[in-house]
Enzyme design. Sequence first.
Site, mmCIF file in Angstrom:
data_model
loop_
_atom_site.group_PDB
_atom_site.id
_atom_site.type_symbol
_atom_site.label_atom_id
_atom_site.label_comp_id
_atom_site.label_asym_id
_atom_site.label_seq_id
_atom_site.Cartn_x
_atom_site.Cartn_y
_atom_site.Cartn_z
ATOM 1 C CB SER A 106 0.046 -1.263 -4.008
ATOM 2 O OG SER A 106 -0.518 -2.056 -3.198
ATOM 3 C CG ASP A 156 4.202 -2.376 3.190
ATOM 4 O OD1 ASP A 156 3.052 -2.833 3.365
ATOM 5 O OD2 ASP A 156 4.084 -1.984 1.897
ATOM 6 C CG HIS A 187 1.040 -1.005 1.227
ATOM 7 N ND1 HIS A 187 1.863 -1.960 0.964
ATOM 8 C CD2 HIS A 187 0.018 -0.918 0.119
ATOM 9 C CE1 HIS A 187 1.401 -2.380 -0.469
ATOM 10 N NE2 HIS A 187 0.199 -1.729 -0.925
#
Length: 206
Positions: A106, A156, A187
């Site tokens: 991320s 996501d 995610h």
Amino acid sequence: MRPQPDFIHEFVPGKSERTLLLLHGTGGNERDLIPFGKELDPNASLLSPRGKVLENGMPRFFRRLAEGVFDLEDLRKRTNELADFVVSAAEHYKIDIKHIIAVGYSNGANIAASMLLLRPEALAAAILFRAMVPLVPETQPNLAAKCVWIGAGSDDPIVPALETKQLSELLRAAGADVTIRFFQSGHELTSDDVDLAREWLTHLQY
Ligand code: MLT
């Protein structure tokens, strides 16, 4: 003397010449990804810095103006600072910079992608979980010898599939050898992400 510029970090020496540079997501810290790094490559050294930016008390590697909207000036500055840390940590811990592979999740994947685009000499390869296009560099880097693995979630809500494709095109246009895998997830990471990234790492040549 500690590596300069310094980051709060963990260093776990390994048995092979490889080092995984572990880059956590928003709200993570230098300890979060250590077990994950050991799972990906039990013989590698692990270098795991904590992002210096705080967003409502949550560590990150660079500032953002909103979700997915980055402060590009800060991103450039923080990318260079992190790359300088990696170079000096390599000297400090006597690890070979030619064998440093970023593993980012991320926000950590976004700064790893930014390092590839702005300071490619600091990384041999990268594993990017749920990465976005961090920025488009003014000058195209030479990524001819760099292998990049991207793990994306098909549902996501933060990273649309189109953005994953744009990131891979940006890296490929600079010469990188890019592997993309889509997983049935959002995610968050899945065990399939870990298994496929581990397999890629096992066969990685650079
Ligand atoms: C970022 O800010 O890097 C991305 O939005 C991912 C996140 O950390 O939420």
